[in-house]
Design an enzyme around this catalytic site. Structure first.
Site, PDB file in Angstrom:
ATOM      1  CE  LYS A   1      -3.795  -2.451   2.211  1.00  0.00           C
ATOM      2  NZ  LYS A   1      -4.449  -2.899   3.455  1.00  0.00           N
TER       3      LYS A   1
ATOM      4  CD  GLN B   1      -3.464  -4.584   6.568  1.00  0.00           C
ATOM      5  OE1 GLN B   1      -3.550  -3.524   5.954  1.00  0.00           O
ATOM      6  NE2 GLN B   1      -3.862  -5.725   6.045  1.00  0.00           N
TER       7      GLN B   1
ATOM      8  CG  ASP C   1      -9.707   0.074   5.281  1.00  0.00           C
ATOM      9  OD1 ASP C   1      -9.431  -0.476   4.210  1.00  0.00           O
ATOM     10  OD2 ASP C   1      -9.025  -0.046   6.318  1.00  0.00           O
TER      11      ASP C   1
HETATM   12  N1  GUN Z   1      -6.755  -6.678   6.205  1.00  0.00           N
HETATM   13  C1  GUN Z   1      -7.013  -7.398   5.088  1.00  0.00           C
HETATM   14  N2  GUN Z   1      -7.651  -6.625   4.178  1.00  0.00           N
HETATM   15  C2  GUN Z   1      -7.774  -5.397   4.731  1.00  0.00           C
HETATM   16  C3  GUN Z   1      -8.326  -4.165   4.276  1.00  0.00           C
HETATM   17  O1  GUN Z   1      -8.856  -4.040   3.174  1.00  0.00           O
HETATM   18  N3  GUN Z   1      -8.240  -3.117   5.145  1.00  0.00           N
HETATM   19  C4  GUN Z   1      -7.690  -3.236   6.375  1.00  0.00           C
HETATM   20  N4  GUN Z   1      -7.675  -2.162   7.147  1.00  0.00           N
HETATM   21  N5  GUN Z   1      -7.167  -4.365   6.828  1.00  0.00           N
HETATM   22  C5  GUN Z   1      -7.213  -5.433   6.005  1.00  0.00           C
END
Ligand code: GUN
Length: 292
Positions: A54, A98, A121
């Site tokens: 990311k 995350q 998100d």
């Molecule tokens: N863990 C796995 N996928 C995601 C996501 O799309 N966002 C977040 N914050 N954590 C994740």
């Protein structure tokens, strides 16, 4: 006839190119550099690799990338304090904590502490509510990526039968709602199947568009697919290792068999995966533009 492969990698690159131009223009005209801050608690290897990807993707587009790495034993209060600081930091337009978080931290408490206007998100209840009433600000990234893949692959959605396998808060429920909206790229008749669904194949075989987010390898086999359907595989299952020592990824769909029945299909890897980060970048640019 073998199905056309929908390359998420290619579609993602097209969208990232479009976003790169938006980022450059924001900088040139308004002096704004969109910034995403990721927060990682602990050292789960899959989470480390997602968060790294990311950050890299942000930097590649000329965006700011901030990152906080906290030890696994960090207390809930300390994490909430960090979220509060990020909420008030004007350089940070998007905040991503995350998941999963360590067991001693209440995940919802943390997600609900994020300013909804920085919740790229789209997990905050305010943003879930906005999505349900069709006034979305930050559509959740994986469902948004799925919808882009459907639309950009030229699959008609208006009046189409969309069947979703899986009812998670992150994928199944939101994509069902998005495909149901009275909007372009949606307007579908939606069915949601789950672990308690009776006679799943009866439902899946009706799908002009079949979206599979079951979290289980081979959850969808060839007999379950309508000939010519567009099949979107959201699964990520790690099975053993490739020759180079990397974990081998497969989806939830029996790809080799289903590609002989479907009209269009997304591969794993290289399908939905690259779209998810792209939609996160898109939401971050959107967040940065909100102040204009
Ligand atoms: N863990 C796995 N996928 C995601 C996501 O799309 N966002 C977040 N914050 N954590 C994740």
């Amino acid at each position: 006839m073998t199905a056309e492969i929908i390359s998420g990698k290619d579609v993602a690159q097209t969208i990232r190119d479009e976003l790169g131009e938006e980022v450059a223009e924001l900088k040139r005209k308004h002096g704004i550099v969109p910034g995403l801050c990721t927060v990682l608690v602990g050292e789960d290897p899959a989470s480390v690799s997602y968060v790294t990807a990311k950050g890299r993707a942000c930097e590649k587009l000329g965006m700011n990338s901030f990152h906080h790495e906290l030890p696994a034993e960090t207390g809930e209060e300390d994490l909430l304090k960090l979220v509060d600081e990020l909420n008030r930091n004007d350089e940070v337009h998007g905040i991503l904590v995350q998941l999963p978080l360590p067991k001693h931290i209440d995940e919802n408490k943390v997600l609900y502490a994020i300013d909804p206007d920085k919740d790229v998100d789209g997990f905050h209840p305010v943003n879930v509510g906005r999505l349900v009433i069709g006034e979305e600000l930050f559509p959740p990234c994986t469902p948004a990526g799925i919808q882009e893949l459907i639309v950009r692959s030229g699959t008609p959605t208006e009046g189409a039968e969309v069947v979703v396998v899986g009812r998670s808060n992150i994928v199944g429920k939101p994509i069902a709602i998005m495909m149901l909206q009275k909007k372009a790229g949606a307007n579908a008749t939606v069915t949601v199947c789950h672990t308690r669904t009776r006679d799943m194949p009866v439902h899946t075989r009706r799908g002009d568009i079949l979206i599979v987010a079951a979290g289980k390898r081979n959850a969808v086999t060839a007999e379950m697919v309508k000939p010519g359907a567009t099949v979107i595989d959201v699964g990520v299952n790690r099975i053993g290792f490739t020759a180079s020592g990397k974990a081998k990824l497969v989806g939830d769909v029996d790809f080799e068999a289903v590609k002989e029945v479907a009209g269009k299909i997304t591969p794993v890897p290289g399908g939905v995966g690259p779209m998810t980060i792209t939609m996160l970048l898109k939401n971050t640019v959107r967040a940065a533009k909100r102040g204009l």
